[in-house]
Design a protein around this motif. Structure first.
Motif, PDB file in Angstrom:
ATOM      1  N   ASP A  77       0.836  -1.194   0.000  1.00  0.00           N
ATOM      2  CA  ASP A  77       0.000   0.000   0.000  1.00  0.00           C
ATOM      3  C   ASP A  77       0.875   1.250   0.000  1.00  0.00           C
ATOM      4  OD1 ASP A  77      -1.907   1.967   0.350  1.00  0.00           O
ATOM      5  OD2 ASP A  77      -3.102   0.729   1.697  1.00  0.00           O
ATOM      6  N   GLY A  85      -0.485   4.265  -0.292  1.00  0.00           N
ATOM      7  CA  GLY A  85      -1.351   5.387   0.057  1.00  0.00           C
ATOM      8  C   GLY A  85      -2.201   5.786  -1.121  1.00  0.00           C
ATOM      9  N   PHE A  86      -1.570   6.313  -2.153  1.00  0.00           N
ATOM     10  CA  PHE A  86      -2.303   6.705  -3.359  1.00  0.00           C
ATOM     11  C   PHE A  86      -2.550   5.512  -4.274  1.00  0.00           C
ATOM     12  CE2 PHE A  86       1.291   6.345  -6.187  1.00  0.00           C
ATOM     13  CZ  PHE A  86       2.386   6.588  -5.364  1.00  0.00           C
ATOM     14  N   ALA A  87      -1.902   4.382  -4.024  1.00  0.00           N
ATOM     15  CA  ALA A  87      -2.095   3.203  -4.870  1.00  0.00           C
ATOM     16  C   ALA A  87      -1.765   1.968  -4.074  1.00  0.00           C
ATOM     17  CB  ALA A  87      -1.224   3.278  -6.123  1.00  0.00           C
ATOM     18  N   LYS A  88      -2.468   0.875  -4.418  1.00  0.00           N
ATOM     19  CA  LYS A  88      -2.167  -0.417  -3.800  1.00  0.00           C
ATOM     20  C   LYS A  88      -1.544  -1.274  -4.888  1.00  0.00           C
ATOM     21  CE  LYS A  88      -5.799   0.354  -0.539  1.00  0.00           C
ATOM     22  NZ  LYS A  88      -5.091   1.616  -0.218  1.00  0.00           N
ATOM     23  N   VAL A  89      -0.248  -1.633  -4.694  1.00  0.00           N
ATOM     24  CA  VAL A  89       0.501  -2.323  -5.744  1.00  0.00           C
ATOM     25  C   VAL A  89       0.450  -3.827  -5.532  1.00  0.00           C
ATOM     26  CG1 VAL A  89       2.742  -2.561  -6.851  1.00  0.00           C
ATOM     27  CG2 VAL A  89       2.017  -0.349  -5.944  1.00  0.00           C
ATOM     28  N   GLN A 120       4.442   9.474  -9.041  1.00  0.00           N
ATOM     29  CA  GLN A 120       3.663   8.315  -8.607  1.00  0.00           C
ATOM     30  C   GLN A 120       4.048   7.068  -9.394  1.00  0.00           C
ATOM     31  OE1 GLN A 120      -0.334   9.921  -9.118  1.00  0.00           O
ATOM     32  NE2 GLN A 120      -0.602  10.156  -6.917  1.00  0.00           N
TER      33      GLN A 120
END
Lengths: 251, 251, 251, 251, 251, 251, 251, 251
Positions: free
Chosen positions: C34, C36-40, C63
């Motif tokens: 995670d 924050g702005f994306a969950k990889v 990002q």
């Protein structure tokens, strides 16, 4: 290649007059040259005076130049480039004898054909802002040897402007009517004349014209007979079709 | 009435050869008879073989009959009624020599003109369901004296069906292409031939055809040259325009 | 995690082989990191050769870089970045071994997988302007180990260009057909072959193409069987699905 | 007929082994029988178990019967009729061994093929009202010999209903997801599995579903990979494509 | 030229009082001057105080200037230029006494007419962002001699703002209601007053306003009587019509 | 002013306790200050902690500043400015204590209220690109004293990302679901929880998302109960409504 | 099942208190009964007074009856059936204690819950024709125990009708605003009150209402805060959400 | 009730001349009678000759009768019922002196007002099928005392039909132009006259008329000044507005 030509070719193969390999090649319907990013038709213009056309939008200046060069190697006399961006025109002019018209964004390479003396094509517009599209139609028709009469800014909200040109309108063999906004020009012309009217909706206008949709729908719903429609802003298509109809051989 | 006729009429008035009142009447551009609910053109068919047309949708059987009677009083030889409901046909048959075709919903009153020997019009459809629209086009063309070749169910998803008729396609002077769903028939035909292709989108299909919108947009965006489009399901308009182009006088 | 794995995990918990806390973690269906702005997603590519993908549009260069770094920390071998703006590419190149293709706007980080010897995917376009979308499809398929045959500018308005490649078309296991304007290419291909055709409408065109709507509707209404459609300009989706179908295990 | 077959045929002509007239016939790509209103493909099903299909909508009961008779004369084993109206079914049953399913409006004439043992196709629906479309897909797949698992009423607004069938979903080789309204089922399934998901938007719903447009756009915009879309309510297309993918030969 | 004038002219020709050539010219309904790219009406403003209008969008600064010069040669007192780009204004100012308003993008050349003492026109807006459109309406009305009351930012989401101006609203002879977003202002005003309300949808808003479509549909569907609608953002049209209604001669 | 207050006011007038002029003023429903281009509500925030809001789009930096100054003169404690362009923010910062967030384009002037201890609002997004809209919702909710839990990039194509936050989701009193593309997040959340879900379609995506239409229609057609929808990209509206619902007084 | 319950269940498995098989079953999130064509949730109404709902459209009378029977076997007290066709109502009445309302097409089986004394829900309509949708909302809210105040025919074109009910409007805890045509009712109400307004666009109207699109867009673009929108004609959704908000527990 | 009346009423309350309770009643802006399903305005027709109107669509015959009875109890002289279904007319005729016109579906109860001698309203249609809409406009105007001139079937595809009525057109004080299909009639009329033209798009046509959208867009985009538009098929609205403008008091 139609059925009789096919039959004839097969007979030649049967008779040994044409080798299998050659027949195989000929059976590919028409020749073209493959540039990878584009397949360039050649010899399409067997008929006298028929120019080649390049649709310039969505192609890089380099790609357009490559296609022009290929066509000229194939000895095409006249090449018409539509939707040619001014920057691309500057680029091509460096190595090719390009004539460029800023309003219609049309470029031509090679000599223009003489007018061939067949009847006139009238290109009319509803307003001043429709002129770029109309010029694309007019120049296309001229490239194919037609005589073009331009009637610009004769929209239906001022009928007298249109009526003042009734004799030119009546003499037309084909009419191209380019109009945006309410697009009523095509219907009014279609009701006045007995010749085919090719309607070109333009994206001119604002608000509820929705990019040309208003004129498009208006023209498709024309209650005048003899009217057909091409794509929004498609001056080339209208000019090409007008030329094709104007050149119909005697019945 | 064009400019020269106007000039001539005025000279006649000036010379006292034509009375003011009569000139006034003549200046009304074309004669018609006013039925209140409709204004019926008369003498429109000065050219040999040109039939009168009634658009049957949205008119009552009684209104259509009145218009037919008026036209026949004016001695029109052939009257074409499009979009004629079966019930209205039954009503009109009682007092008029109507010939009615259920598939195309076209009625004709009066004798059909002979074929006039000019080139053929090909009417093609993508599928079986497009036939009613195609028949409206074909019958309209026949009423105006054209020879029509029907190529039905030759949609692009089975190219061989189309290719098997290449010679008939190549011989056409004008092509009417009626197709619903993806409407690709017009583009493929337009790419094969050098004659005008009149595309008729049909409302045949379901779901994302949105009542003919898919075929309409497809045809308007055709990248083949020489293609123009009429309204969805407008077989009459296509047939009329095809006849008009087919009858273009020799250049 | 399917039912049997779940059952097995629960048995391991019951047997004391797996602690409750660990089971709790595993029951989260798949691992990801995670930012924050994306969950990889990580370890998604359990299957050999499966690359990770980043959709670049709407993400800042920073990002994208963060996501690339995270993936590489997770030892992903190949990372595919679609819709990567040239400026973002310049930014990422500074710290990552990015290979960037300007036409398709695709970037790749890490080594390309070898061709895996399974059948060919044909990627065809109607015109030159559809190439960027087609290249997105083609490059995506290549990143997943497929052999790709490119057939560009073979639109239906010039059938012979298409017919000349019939043998390549017939040999395809899957076809990606990218076309704008009337989008008829998918139908014609779908009628010629017996393999799945993935249709990609492109926004190429103008006027009544309404940003790709014309090609989209045309393709959805294809009367050819075996054709399905992805979003307008979605080259990645087509390439990914083509690879998935091409890799279907023997029945 | 691909290039090698063409070459071989030409060599046979050259060798006198095949007569010109016969070659001419063979060069027509595929045989069909012409009923005037329809051209019926024959021998299309060279592959074992491949049934013939008639799209019933827009055809009269009489036309459908004529096509069925023609196909049976050509000794087709299984004929699938989609969109068959109940009244037309009653008409055809009188002279043909039709099996008719009222929900999917599918009729079959001739024996059903045995399941061929290849992997399963899952057909899922969001709600009960989507079942007619789903059954069209399921029955089509079965007619082509596939084993079909039906998961109905598993829409995303009650995730547990879907999750309860995770193992069946995970075992699928291909998934058909039929859903109206918000059409989210395809995305959720696409995110769960690694196999192709064929999304069928249905016209189920009301108001702002605009006849299936909501589900269509939702599915086209799916951010799950491996999802492609067919026309609204096109169960047949989905079932046919699912079968085609399921039968992909081993790589 | 109405029927009686036509009759009179013909009598003059019959009497030899008017030459044929001259009659011919007069029969062209109204005079204009032809600039090639535009046909400029002259003498349209026979009625006192009626200004000439140039629609500036889609015309080059040079074209606009040429039209202005032509009009001034014809001794037009007041010229109104709508949709005049700031750069074009700068260009025209160099040689013409242009007064330019940046908000409404309206330019005027020549003296403004005095208020003619007829009733007031209220121009109201839903919000601050609708002011440019409203000003186009207000300035247009003022150019034609009307007294205009501006009520800005009185949208229906804060009814008290509107209600506080009830007396000004009740005194209006005509109301122009310019609003974007939900466009409810026209309905509420139409329900309060007994005078005509001209609704101008604006393109103000975002998302599902779809460029003004939301306000347009809202206004067209107004259940208040006396409301009619002009094009999105068409302040000029509203102001012109308001002036026309305000100047209706006593019954 | 409701009926009882009106009754009371009239009684005070009758009793001579309130002068006619004063009553007249009070009968204007709510006070505001008129800046000409805008009417600024004052005292709207009678309830503790309620901030004033300025919609920044379509207003000049100068206009926004004037409104801020007016509000501060009226002693508003917290002012929220949405859709504030970065350049306008720079301009306003010079004279006002503005705090500006570039991602959500939200500016606040004045102190932020403390969290008021009422239940949590969950703001979730389908992807990374939806964050600007989500932040507009989240910041709006915070300005009104709510505690906000952010769950970003939990779209339905990767259900595990969403499921991993089930406890936070289950604890929410209100949920804001912002998603573009297929917009399925709202339905899935609506099916999981028993609290109101406010769906915000975003314009994120491309092609057939048609500027947010796909997500909008998807959300409107949600078959989950408890879901309602605001305008595309309307983060503020969602945040404001979420706060309103969260602050519902005990039943 | 949230995280803590999951943890607890796993501990019970670890402790041998719960068998693996049983845990497996429980991990299926919620129970339902599978009827093949539908999966019927049971025990959903754990909360006091919560009725079960059946969406009647697109289901046969027989299917609806089967679902009702299943629910009653599960001892549901109140069952709400929406969009119930009159013929289906007649069929179900034969064996179930159905109460049917023809206007709203709502049927209820079982006893209605008592009003629970929480605040009032106002259901308002623009016109008389919107009443069926409004009644669906009102009856739904009543089935869930809410007290409903009906304000019908209070559209904005006659503001005084609305203003006369200001006190009832001001007292509402939640408002449902159902309106077709221009749909302005929601905005006006949203500007008057501080409580949530749930806007229901209706398909009432004709012409450019496009089946409810005008009201839908109008409501989505409402500039009043606190307004959210459900699907066109979705009275149930509005009533359900209104009840949910009305029952929010005290903060 | 405007500001001065309000002031006066308050002074009367202050002077004890009007009781509080009575003032309270009067402050409700206008009286009406509440039938539950409808609120019937009374005394709206203070002006001489102003009839009451009932919009019949979406109301049951019983509801319409109830409203008629209420109005007649209030001594309304003339009641106009639009969109009255034939069956409802039969029902109402039993107890009320209804005069019903089948074409326009308009019913009137009570005596028709005499023509009031103010200028003429021209109602024109493009075709025969537009007559029902035009009659709704014409009859509405007549009910309000206007003299109406009907010009039917004067569409722009036959300009001579229109030109033959130039004098009637030139004499009009207001023109109502009803047309479907391409809707160009409004533009042509707007260009010919100096009076307001109220354009009524009709849903007449087929295919790409999209239920009246083509005429609607065409009319909204009219480049003629003085044209405004009402809803598709809204003959009543056009007739009402025409009467309102025709009755403008002398300036």
């Amino acid at each position: 290649m139609d059925k009789r030509e096919l039959e004839k070719l097969l007979e030649q193969v049967a008779a040994g007059e044409v080798a299998v390999k050659e027949a195989l090649t000929r059976l590919r319907i028409e020749p073209y040259r493959d540039l990878g990013f584009a397949k360039v038709d050649t010899h399409r213009g067997i008929r006298q005076g028929m120019a080649e056309v390049i649709y310039g939008a969505g192609k890089t200046a380099g790609q357009i130049l490559r296609i022009v060069e290929t066509m000229r190697e194939e000895e095409e006399k006249t090449i018409l480039i539509t939707r040619l961006a001014p920057e691309a025109a500057v680029f091509i002019e460096k190595s090719q004898p390009l004539v460029y018209d800023e309003i219609s964004r049309i470029g031509t390479v090679g000599e223009m054909p003489p007018k061939d003396g067949i009847g006139k094509i009238v290109v009319a517009t509803g307003g001043t802002s429709d002129i770029p599209v109309a010029e694309e139609a007019a120049k296309t028709a001229e490239v194919y040897g037609n005589q073009v009469v331009r009637l610009y800014d004769v929209g239906v909200a001022g009928l007298h402007r249109l009526m003042d040109h009734l004799d030119e309108i009546m003499e037309a063999r084909v009419i191209v009517a380019a109009a945006g906004m309410e697009g009523a020009l095509a219907s009014v012309l279609g009701g006045l004349v007995d010749c085919p009217v090719i309607a070109v909706p333009t994206s001119v206008g604002y608000g509820a014209n929705f990019g040309g949709l208003s004129a498009l729908l208006s023209m498709l719903n024309s209650c005048a007979s003899g009217v057909s429609v091409v794509n929004i802003d498609n001056g080339f298509g209208a000019g090409y079709l007008a030329s094709m109809i104007n050149h119909m051989e005697g019945k």
